[in-house]
Design an enzyme around this catalytic site. Sequence first.
Site, PDB file in Angstrom:
ATOM      1  N   TYR A 278      11.060   4.192  40.569  1.00  0.00           N
ATOM      2  CA  TYR A 278      11.686   5.420  41.066  1.00  0.00           C
ATOM      3  C   TYR A 278      12.151   5.255  42.507  1.00  0.00           C
ATOM      4  O   TYR A 278      11.399   4.821  43.377  1.00  0.00           O
ATOM      5  CB  TYR A 278      10.677   6.561  40.982  1.00  0.00           C
ATOM      6  CG  TYR A 278      11.269   7.934  41.163  1.00  0.00           C
ATOM      7  CD1 TYR A 278      11.932   8.559  40.118  1.00  0.00           C
ATOM      8  CD2 TYR A 278      11.144   8.610  42.372  1.00  0.00           C
ATOM      9  CE1 TYR A 278      12.462   9.828  40.265  1.00  0.00           C
ATOM     10  CE2 TYR A 278      11.667   9.889  42.530  1.00  0.00           C
ATOM     11  CZ  TYR A 278      12.332  10.493  41.471  1.00  0.00           C
ATOM     12  OH  TYR A 278      12.860  11.752  41.633  1.00  0.00           O
TER      13      TYR A 278
ATOM     14  N   SER B 124       6.222   1.580  36.503  1.00  0.00           N
ATOM     15  CA  SER B 124       6.418   2.975  36.884  1.00  0.00           C
ATOM     16  C   SER B 124       7.656   3.531  36.173  1.00  0.00           C
ATOM     17  O   SER B 124       7.702   3.539  34.948  1.00  0.00           O
ATOM     18  CB  SER B 124       6.506   3.099  38.401  1.00  0.00           C
ATOM     19  OG  SER B 124       6.376   4.451  38.797  1.00  0.00           O
ATOM     20  N   GLN B 125       8.685   3.976  36.894  1.00  0.00           N
ATOM     21  CA  GLN B 125       9.902   4.421  36.213  1.00  0.00           C
ATOM     22  C   GLN B 125      10.501   3.275  35.389  1.00  0.00           C
ATOM     23  O   GLN B 125      11.032   3.496  34.289  1.00  0.00           O
ATOM     24  CB  GLN B 125      10.935   4.918  37.210  1.00  0.00           C
ATOM     25  CG  GLN B 125      12.255   5.347  36.581  1.00  0.00           C
ATOM     26  CD  GLN B 125      13.274   5.736  37.623  1.00  0.00           C
ATOM     27  OE1 GLN B 125      13.514   6.906  37.847  1.00  0.00           O
ATOM     28  NE2 GLN B 125      13.881   4.752  38.269  1.00  0.00           N
TER      29      GLN B 125
ATOM     30  N   ASP C  64      -4.842   5.202  40.238  1.00  0.00           N
ATOM     31  CA  ASP C  64      -3.420   5.497  40.403  1.00  0.00           C
ATOM     32  C   ASP C  64      -3.215   7.011  40.444  1.00  0.00           C
ATOM     33  O   ASP C  64      -3.416   7.690  39.426  1.00  0.00           O
ATOM     34  CB  ASP C  64      -2.638   4.884  39.241  1.00  0.00           C
ATOM     35  CG  ASP C  64      -1.133   4.953  39.430  1.00  0.00           C
ATOM     36  OD1 ASP C  64      -0.667   5.721  40.290  1.00  0.00           O
ATOM     37  OD2 ASP C  64      -0.419   4.231  38.706  1.00  0.00           O
TER      38      ASP C  64
ATOM     39  N   HIS D 255      -1.315   2.649  42.443  1.00  0.00           N
ATOM     40  CA  HIS D 255      -0.027   2.491  41.774  1.00  0.00           C
ATOM     41  C   HIS D 255       0.548   1.079  41.901  1.00  0.00           C
ATOM     42  O   HIS D 255       1.461   0.718  41.155  1.00  0.00           O
ATOM     43  CB  HIS D 255       0.962   3.525  42.313  1.00  0.00           C
ATOM     44  CG  HIS D 255       2.150   3.751  41.437  1.00  0.00           C
ATOM     45  ND1 HIS D 255       2.049   4.073  40.096  1.00  0.00           N
ATOM     46  CD2 HIS D 255       3.490   3.687  41.699  1.00  0.00           C
ATOM     47  CE1 HIS D 255       3.258   4.201  39.579  1.00  0.00           C
ATOM     48  NE2 HIS D 255       4.149   3.966  40.511  1.00  0.00           N
TER      49      HIS D 255
END
Length: 321
Positions: free
Chosen positions: A91, A186-187, A272, A301
Amino acid sequence: MFTDLPLDELRRYRPPLPEPAGFDAFWQRTLAEARGHDLAPRFTEVDAGLALLRSYDVEFSGFGGHRIRGWFLLPRDASEPLPCVVQYIGYGGGRLLPHDWLLWPSAGYATLVMDTRGQSGPNRPGDTPDPVGSTNPGVPGKMTQGLLDPHDYYYRRLFTDAVRAVEVARGHAAVDPRRIVVAGGSQGGASALAVTGLVPDLAGALIDVPFLTHIRRALDVTDEGPYGELTRYFAGERTHIDTALDTLDHFDGLNFATRASAPALFATALRDPIVPPSTGFAAYHHYAGEKDLRVWRFNAHESGGGQQRAAEIRFLRELLA
């Protein structure tokens, strides 16, 4: 500190699917519309100063025929079609420069890095604009863009771009079309997971701390990162919550996971705050293909960092041998 379920509960955690009516038809129509536009891939070789790699500036048509940028990296001594890793980005990130993506070409694979429409690398403008506006009010960021209708939602465009990127890689003469792997964190992990459910014949997937999975749970347990955009929106748009949640169900990684068939290596981190571990475990448990999971107990994360990359290298070496 740990902020989610205990590990022994996470290992059993398999929540119900949030599948909306017409999920498959929605995505079939979406991809059919995208394929109505000529993919028109363009690979322009550039001098990136990498003596052992050939570097190409990439363009192709994604959702709506919009031109998507990327990089294609190829070991210079390749003499036959190679497996290809299609890399998706986290992201707020952009495609950066070729030397930022050396891992997979250094391991001997062709690599296609897909830029993220409407997002950017740090301190530089994005290379791929998102020409679609949004009629509903939102908060800064991508999470609320078009949120009141799944047809207008930002991630419909992004996930469609991700599928088209696989098609671009598969059509390149230097790539073995039977050995395509999708990868991201993640994204980027959300995009990779979505593609596993939308493309039936992938060779593998690397899915690290995947965002946008078990979204309703995430909204209950974290306000961090992009999920915070949604909670801020809901705090002001109280009458739109149910409509928005229905939209989000069309993009929830759990629904893609149950349709996946490619062998996958997952990772989750127990501290996370951005992608709560229960959401990652839920995606892993619902994933229908062959799978393995790395759990990083004391990481957030950043996940397993270099050790996760080492596990991925071993995973692909065995998978693609």
